[in-house]
Enzyme design. Sequence first.
Site, PDB file in Angstrom:
ATOM      1  N   ARG A  15       0.835  -1.200   0.000  1.00 24.31           N
ATOM      2  CA  ARG A  15       0.000   0.000   0.000  1.00 24.31           C
ATOM      3  C   ARG A  15       0.872   1.253   0.000  1.00 24.31           C
ATOM      4  O   ARG A  15       2.075   1.194   0.232  1.00 24.31           O
ATOM      5  CB  ARG A  15      -0.916   0.002   1.222  1.00 24.31           C
ATOM      6  CG  ARG A  15      -2.024  -1.022   1.174  1.00 24.31           C
ATOM      7  CD  ARG A  15      -2.790  -1.114   2.482  1.00 24.31           C
ATOM      8  NE  ARG A  15      -1.995  -1.730   3.545  1.00 24.31           N
ATOM      9  CZ  ARG A  15      -2.418  -1.916   4.785  1.00 24.31           C
ATOM     10  NH1 ARG A  15      -3.624  -1.510   5.148  1.00 24.31           N
ATOM     11  NH2 ARG A  15      -1.632  -2.494   5.690  1.00 24.31           N
ATOM     12  N   LYS A  75       1.575   1.736   7.308  1.00 28.14           N
ATOM     13  CA  LYS A  75       1.896   0.919   8.472  1.00 28.14           C
ATOM     14  C   LYS A  75       2.768   1.673   9.468  1.00 28.14           C
ATOM     15  O   LYS A  75       3.390   2.685   9.150  1.00 28.14           O
ATOM     16  CB  LYS A  75       2.591  -0.374   8.052  1.00 28.14           C
ATOM     17  CG  LYS A  75       1.661  -1.366   7.369  1.00 28.14           C
ATOM     18  CD  LYS A  75       0.458  -1.716   8.226  1.00 28.14           C
ATOM     19  CE  LYS A  75       0.798  -2.539   9.447  1.00 28.14           C
ATOM     20  NZ  LYS A  75      -0.393  -2.815  10.303  1.00 28.14           N
ATOM     21  N   TYR A  94      -1.018   4.414  10.680  1.00 26.19           N
ATOM     22  CA  TYR A  94      -1.393   3.443  11.700  1.00 26.19           C
ATOM     23  C   TYR A  94      -0.211   3.251  12.640  1.00 26.19           C
ATOM     24  O   TYR A  94       0.937   3.199  12.200  1.00 26.19           O
ATOM     25  CB  TYR A  94      -1.764   2.100  11.076  1.00 26.19           C
ATOM     26  CG  TYR A  94      -3.095   2.102  10.351  1.00 26.19           C
ATOM     27  CD1 TYR A  94      -4.286   2.277  11.052  1.00 26.19           C
ATOM     28  CD2 TYR A  94      -3.164   1.909   8.977  1.00 26.19           C
ATOM     29  CE1 TYR A  94      -5.509   2.285  10.406  1.00 26.19           C
ATOM     30  CE2 TYR A  94      -4.381   1.905   8.312  1.00 26.19           C
ATOM     31  CZ  TYR A  94      -5.557   2.088   9.028  1.00 26.19           C
ATOM     32  OH  TYR A  94      -6.760   2.094   8.371  1.00 26.19           O
ATOM     33  N   HIS A  96      -0.735   1.387  16.282  1.00 28.06           N
ATOM     34  CA  HIS A  96      -0.959   0.168  17.081  1.00 28.06           C
ATOM     35  C   HIS A  96       0.132   0.017  18.139  1.00 28.06           C
ATOM     36  O   HIS A  96       0.882  -0.957  18.172  1.00 28.06           O
ATOM     37  CB  HIS A  96      -1.005  -1.068  16.176  1.00 28.06           C
ATOM     38  CG  HIS A  96      -2.084  -1.027  15.133  1.00 28.06           C
ATOM     39  ND1 HIS A  96      -3.430  -1.081  15.459  1.00 28.06           N
ATOM     40  CD2 HIS A  96      -2.020  -0.922  13.778  1.00 28.06           C
ATOM     41  CE1 HIS A  96      -4.149  -1.030  14.348  1.00 28.06           C
ATOM     42  NE2 HIS A  96      -3.323  -0.915  13.321  1.00 28.06           N
ATOM     43  N   ASP A 270      -2.913  -7.002  14.954  1.00 26.67           N
ATOM     44  CA  ASP A 270      -2.267  -5.688  15.043  1.00 26.67           C
ATOM     45  C   ASP A 270      -2.269  -5.157  16.473  1.00 26.67           C
ATOM     46  O   ASP A 270      -1.395  -4.371  16.855  1.00 26.67           O
ATOM     47  CB  ASP A 270      -2.966  -4.668  14.132  1.00 26.67           C
ATOM     48  CG  ASP A 270      -2.424  -4.698  12.715  1.00 26.67           C
ATOM     49  OD1 ASP A 270      -1.268  -5.104  12.533  1.00 26.67           O
ATOM     50  OD2 ASP A 270      -3.175  -4.339  11.791  1.00 26.67           O
TER      51      ASP A 270
END
Length: 371
Positions: A15, A75, A94, A96, A270
């Site tokens: 991505r 990510k 993201y 996490h 995740d």
Amino acid sequence: MRVGVPKEVKTHEYRVGVTPGAVREYIAAGHTVLAETHAGAGIGAEDETYRKAGAVVVDTAAEVFAQADMIVKVKEPQPSEWVQLREGQILFTYLHLAPDPEQTKGLLASGCTAIAYETVTDARGGLPLLAPMSEVAGRLSIEAAGAALKRSAGGRGLLLGGVPGVQPARVVVIGGGVVGTHAARMAAGLGAEVTVLDRSLPRLRELDEQFAGRVRTRFSTLEALEQEVFEADVVIGAVLVPGVSAPKLVTREMLQHMRRGSVIVDVAIDQGGCFETSHATTHADPTYEVDGVVHYCVANMPGAVPLTSSHALNNATLPFGLELANKGVKAVVENRHLRDGLNIHRGRLTYKAVADSLAIAFSPAEEAIAA
């Protein structure tokens, strides 16, 4: 503002944080976009496409990190990336953080302002930047389960939807949120026998009405969970508690009572995973077996379909990204939904659930920004 788009470096992550179409929006708003060469290769977007959209294409990630005021990724930053972040720089991606103390320490040490897609909220209390990838992951979980059920992959040798005269697979979905709903829809569409477990009666009523009886719903108690998991051919872990590690709902002991060759797909990986025996895997080596049960625990499932995922993600992130580019940290002050997304600011951890999970001192966002 100078917006940086590095190429993703996580294993089999294709991505891209900013598509060429989104580049045009940043340029139209008066910003500069710096894209690393081949950043969009995974979605078939060549460097020339980025140049035509108005981006400046640079040769290395180091140039992107050194020159950009805001880094937009997909990510969580890897160790080679977080060491390049600097004080005052905005990171929008993201994160996490709850199950990842090393990344958390790295971001705190960098002095950057890190805003996590997965904790940005909307006026309805939803998670608008998590939702599109949850939709993708929910649908992919059933594809992954179908592949893992094949005998050649270690599974029971069972077809999800069966055929006339042969019973279909039993699919149990733990969690009736976005992931669980899309997983149930895909599984039911293939003809599987589907049960969704959740602790919200209003949500179970919504699902019962939505699926018009094609999917069973059941309130999630310990007894119900055991009964359903022990009889399942596929268990989808779709549990989310925003910002914190996922609860371990299926224990190692419970695996002893599951069918040999059954499949677990842990979409919550995740956030640490909701099965005690889960550990993150990659698209290169997605499954492993514990006590005769096949585990699929890929931590970036939507990366397998980057064209769909990148455009779906950019549709959601672009308005927030533009606001950050236009106003900088002031956007976090003025927009409470972006403020909910703020996890780290200049060496302070500003998301309480993460701070509690990692036993790190918490600073309210307003105090951290004021300081």
